[in-house]
Design a protein around this motif. Structure first.
Motif, PDB file in Angstrom:
ATOM      1  N   ALA A  75       0.711  -1.330  -0.338  1.00  0.00           N
ATOM      2  CA  ALA A  75      -0.058   0.149  -0.038  1.00  0.00           C
ATOM      3  C   ALA A  75       1.164   1.117  -0.102  1.00  0.00           C
ATOM      4  O   ALA A  75       2.262   1.243   0.743  1.00  0.00           O
ATOM      5  CB  ALA A  75      -0.747  -0.080   1.224  1.00  0.00           C
ATOM      6  N   ALA A  76       0.849   2.107  -0.035  1.00  0.00           N
ATOM      7  CA  ALA A  76       1.712   3.460  -0.927  1.00  0.00           C
ATOM      8  C   ALA A  76       0.794   4.821  -0.462  1.00  0.00           C
ATOM      9  O   ALA A  76      -0.658   4.843  -0.144  1.00  0.00           O
ATOM     10  CB  ALA A  76       1.218   4.129  -2.466  1.00  0.00           C
ATOM     11  N   GLY A  77       1.237   5.372   0.004  1.00  0.00           N
ATOM     12  CA  GLY A  77       0.815   6.619   1.026  1.00  0.00           C
ATOM     13  C   GLY A  77      -0.120   6.659   2.311  1.00  0.00           C
ATOM     14  O   GLY A  77      -1.440   6.937   2.649  1.00  0.00           O
ATOM     15  N   GLY A  78      -0.537   5.273   2.829  1.00  0.00           N
ATOM     16  CA  GLY A  78      -1.229   5.106   4.032  1.00  0.00           C
ATOM     17  C   GLY A  78      -0.810   5.860   4.977  1.00  0.00           C
ATOM     18  O   GLY A  78      -0.564   6.513   5.839  1.00  0.00           O
TER      19      GLY A  78
END
Length: 81
Positions: A75-78
């Motif tokens: 996941a990116a930018g959680g």
């Protein structure tokens, strides 16, 4: 054409080297897209004039599964980043 999986092959001269069902010019991504849009196996077979067998279509699913099987997804930018 070199086979890269059961019933799936690639050739730089066919669909820019994207995987196709063996002995056809039908791209794997086309078959998967149709399935993803709810088109039945029998309707896909009819659309391609019976050039594709049920086993060809199932081979597309098996190939896609093998491609993503070892894929790591992050996941990116959680909220924790």
């Amino acid at each position: 054409m070199p086979k890269i999986a059961d019933r799936i092959e690639v050739d730089p001269e066919v669909h820019h080297g994207n995987p196709v069902v063996a002995d056809t010019r039908v791209p794997v991504r086309t078959v998967l897209g149709l399935l993803g849009n709810g088109v039945s196996i029998e309707d896909i077979r009819r659309e391609y004039y019976d050039h594709l067998s049920r086993e060809d279509i199932l081979a597309c699913i098996r190939y896609a599964t093998s491609v993503i099987e070892d894929e790591d997804v992050y996941a990116a930018g959680g909220p924790d980043e």
